[in-house]
Design an enzyme around this catalytic site. Structure first.
Site, PDB file in Angstrom:
ATOM      1  N   LYS A   1       0.836  -1.198   0.000  1.00 28.08           N
ATOM      2  CA  LYS A   1       0.000   0.000   0.000  1.00 28.08           C
ATOM      3  C   LYS A   1       0.877   1.257   0.000  1.00 28.08           C
ATOM      4  CE  LYS A   1      -4.013  -1.784   2.611  1.00 28.08           C
ATOM      5  NZ  LYS A   1      -5.058  -1.575   1.618  1.00 28.08           N
TER       6      LYS A   1
ATOM      7  N   ARG B   1     -10.420 -11.453   2.048  1.00 29.22           N
ATOM      8  CA  ARG B   1     -11.322 -12.476   1.534  1.00 29.22           C
ATOM      9  C   ARG B   1     -10.681 -13.858   1.588  1.00 29.22           C
ATOM     10  NH1 ARG B   1     -11.786  -9.535  -4.196  1.00 29.22           N
ATOM     11  NH2 ARG B   1     -11.459  -7.763  -2.805  1.00 29.22           N
TER      12      ARG B   1
ATOM     13  N   ASP C   1      -2.960  -7.568  -1.704  1.00 30.56           N
ATOM     14  CA  ASP C   1      -3.672  -6.638  -0.815  1.00 30.56           C
ATOM     15  C   ASP C   1      -5.137  -7.038  -0.634  1.00 30.56           C
ATOM     16  OD1 ASP C   1      -4.049  -4.520   0.850  1.00 30.56           O
ATOM     17  OD2 ASP C   1      -4.003  -2.967  -0.704  1.00 30.56           O
TER      18      ASP C   1
ATOM     19  N   ASP D   1      -7.663  -2.901  10.564  1.00 34.51           N
ATOM     20  CA  ASP D   1      -8.093  -3.964   9.662  1.00 34.51           C
ATOM     21  C   ASP D   1      -8.548  -5.224  10.402  1.00 34.51           C
ATOM     22  OD1 ASP D   1      -8.723  -4.442   7.040  1.00 34.51           O
ATOM     23  OD2 ASP D   1      -6.778  -5.281   6.500  1.00 34.51           O
TER      24      ASP D   1
HETATM   25  N1  BES Z   1      -8.280  -3.717   4.371  1.00 31.92           N
HETATM   26  C1  BES Z   1      -8.407  -3.373   3.002  1.00 31.92           C
HETATM   27  C2  BES Z   1      -9.705  -2.676   2.671  1.00 31.92           C
HETATM   28  C3  BES Z   1      -9.900  -1.297   3.203  1.00 31.92           C
HETATM   29  C4  BES Z   1      -9.095  -0.262   2.766  1.00 31.92           C
HETATM   30  C5  BES Z   1     -10.946  -1.034   4.074  1.00 31.92           C
HETATM   31  C6  BES Z   1      -9.330   1.017   3.234  1.00 31.92           C
HETATM   32  C7  BES Z   1     -11.169   0.219   4.516  1.00 31.92           C
HETATM   33  C8  BES Z   1     -10.346   1.255   4.102  1.00 31.92           C
HETATM   34  C9  BES Z   1      -8.338  -4.617   2.119  1.00 31.92           C
HETATM   35  O1  BES Z   1      -7.534  -5.634   2.590  1.00 31.92           O
HETATM   36  C10 BES Z   1      -7.818  -4.174   0.809  1.00 31.92           C
HETATM   37  O2  BES Z   1      -6.710  -3.741   0.770  1.00 31.92           O
HETATM   38  N2  BES Z   1      -8.636  -4.287  -0.228  1.00 31.92           N
HETATM   39  C11 BES Z   1      -8.276  -3.864  -1.540  1.00 31.92           C
HETATM   40  C12 BES Z   1      -8.752  -4.912  -2.518  1.00 31.92           C
HETATM   41  C13 BES Z   1      -8.226  -4.742  -3.904  1.00 31.92           C
HETATM   42  C14 BES Z   1      -6.739  -5.021  -3.935  1.00 31.92           C
HETATM   43  C15 BES Z   1      -8.951  -5.697  -4.827  1.00 31.92           C
HETATM   44  C16 BES Z   1      -8.948  -2.527  -1.807  1.00 31.92           C
HETATM   45  O3  BES Z   1     -10.101  -2.336  -1.393  1.00 31.92           O
HETATM   46  O4  BES Z   1      -8.320  -1.663  -2.417  1.00 31.92           O
HETATM   47 ZN    ZN Z   2      -7.226  -5.709   4.603  1.00 35.67          ZN
HETATM   48 MN    MN Z   3      -5.513  -5.412   1.993  1.00 37.14          MN
END
Ligand code: BES
Ligand code: ZN
Ligand code: MN
Length: 470
Positions: free
Chosen positions: A248, A322, A318, A259
């Site tokens: 990230k 899931r 990232d 998280d």
């Molecule tokens: N923990 C994050 C989702 C998240 C980010 C929740 C910011 C709340 C605020 C999750 O693990 C993640 O990084 N998801 C990615 C998925 C993508 C790579 C398909 C996202 O949402 O960008």
């Molecule tokens: Zn996450």
């Molecule tokens: Mn993530």
């Protein structure tokens, strides 16, 4: 903070009757009757202050001897409960130390008391001297003391967990929180950790967590009679999400201690169910791990086995949430529970769609959906329905594995993540998924800036209603 100290702190804030407590009047409009019941000097004071009953505005009335004779709280109209259910949460921050009571009729006494307690919260682990002087409240008529305390306790418990930074809250500390619950309420707990995740067939949890020197684990708490309806809750427990090799950005990572917000909500829900002794067989599953970077980290392009036998092609490290949930869902599904609910800070896309305050709710069961939405509204923990849109499911096709774990395109990220989870649900009777934010970015009534275990109260409200203990 232990449950015991949280509980005692809250008990100290709730009085069971005190005629000397300062009356708080709710004022919905300028010509509200409450104003008419003020004395001449008080009315003059309201006038001189230029106070109007805007939603959340608080005015203290002087008693002429250096004290406070009363308090006015503006509600901004008669139907404030739907949009600002915890409005009374502005009071603790606006009032001097003292004892207070509501002197107006309350649309929902339980929520009014809960709002006051929720608004009294501060995260003081690293600055104990910041704890404000207590503003105490007389339990309003019509509210049940145990229920109010339990609801507030669950909120505090969840907030403390989310607010605690990752250096002090890793998978082991999540386990400790679950153990504390199990010990307090006589539940059973089983934890599968480190390489046992491989031998016991939780390959995805292991893959996500293996790059951290804090061992990944699956926490499995059960409570209640085996003959009661089976209610299983699964909470995402990523203690810090760096994004893994798909790292990230700095700003994207800044808040990622939260998280494990889904795990915090699951723990808060479990606390509520057990305190209320709901007639269910509760199971709480938390896959707990750090999504870290190291030489042994899982990679984009890897194809991994999963608990239910499907092979999963990794599209982006990232999207770790899931993956850990998939193995936990597969385990939950093996006993065909009556209810299975997942709560997770799963996608940034959910926040883009509905903002931080309104978690998407996914379920194909129409009655379950409408009852959950209504429960959330009733208890000041709103949810909004989004669809398991089946036509999008084909975006999860992989050329080399049974399933791709992300879609190629940028659209409907929260829906796609929900559809991925659904692939691991087979025999469960009712399945719902909440994609929460877990955080209040800007302070609101009863919701101080910081961690927030969204969804826990909505679910509890649903089950206490469903099982007739209300
Ligand atoms: N923990 C994050 C989702 C998240 C980010 C929740 C910011 C709340 C605020 C999750 O693990 C993640 O990084 N998801 C990615 C998925 C993508 C790579 C398909 C996202 O949402 O960008
Ligand atoms: Zn996450
Ligand atoms: Mn993530």
């Amino acid at each position: 903070m232990t449950l015991e100290t949280t509980r005692r702190g809250l008990e100290d804030l709730l009085l069971s009757g005190d005629t000397k407590a300062v009356p708080i009047r709710l004022v919905s409009a300028k010509d509200d009757l409450a104003l008419a019941s003020l004395g001449e000097a008080e009315q003059g004071w309201v006038e001189a202050q230029g106070w109007t009953p805007k939603q959340g505005s608080v005015l203290t009335l002087p008693d002429g001897k250096g004290g406070v004779s009363g308090v006015l709280l503006g509600t901004g109209g008669k139907d404030w409960v739907t949009l600002a259910p915890l409005l009374t949460g502005v009071l603790p921050g606006a009032l001097p130390q003292g004892d207070y009571r509501f002197a107006s009729a309350l649309p929902d006494p339980e929520l009014a008391a809960l709002g006051f307690l929720a608004g009294s919260y501060r995260f003081t682990r690293y600055k104990p001297e910041d704890q404000p002087k207590p503003k105490r409240l007389v339990l309003p008529e019509g509210a049940n003391k145990d229920q109010v305390l339990a609801l507030a306790e669950a909120v505090y418990f969840g907030r403390d967990l989310i607010n605690t930074p990752a250096n002090d809250l890793g998978p082991a500390e999540l386990e400790a929180a679950a153990r504390e619950l199990a010990n307090t309420f006589d539940g059973s707990i089983k934890v599968t950790e480190g390489s046992s995740l491989l031998s016991d067939n939780f390959p995805l949890i292991h893959a996500v967590g293996r790059a951290s020197d804090r061992l990944p684990r699956l926490i499995d708490l059960t409570w209640g009679s085996e003959r009661a309806p089976k209610v299983t809750i699964v909470g995402k427990g990523i203690c810090f999400d760096t994004g893994g090799l798909d790292i990230k950005s700095g700003s994207g990572m800044a808040l990622m201690k939260k998280d494990m917000g889904g795990a915090a909500s699951a723990l808060a829900f479990a606390l509520l169910v057990m305190r209320a002794k709901l007639p269910v067989r509760l199971r709480m599953l938390i896959p707990a791990a750090d999504n870290s970077i190291a030489g042994n980290a899982y990679r984009p392009g890897d194809v991994l086995p999963s608990r239910n036998g499907m092979s999963v092609e990794i599209g982006n490290t990232d999207a770790e949430g899931r993956l850990v949930l998939a193995d936990a869902i597969a385990l939950a599904d093996e006993e065909a529970p009556d209810y299975l609910i997942t709560i997770a800070t799963l996608t940034g896309a959910a926040r883009v769609a509905l903002g931080p305050d309104l978690p998407p709710l996914y379920t194909d069961d129409e009655d379950f959906a409408s009852d959950l939405l209504a429960s959330g509204r009733t208890i000041g923990d709103p949810l909004w329905r989004m669809p398991f849109w089946a036509p999008y499911d084909k975006q999860l096709k992989s050329k080399i594995a049974d399933v791709n774990h992300i879609a190629e395109g940028p659209f409907a990220g929260s829906v796609i993540a929900a559809l991925f989870l659904k692939r691991f649900v087979k025999d469960t009777k009712r399945f719902a998924h909440l994609d929460i934010f877990g955080w209040v970015p800007r302070e609101q009534p009863g919701r101080p800036q910081g961690g927030e275990p969204q969804g826990a109260r909505a679910l509890f409200q649903f089950f206490r209603q469903e099982l007739g203990t209300l």
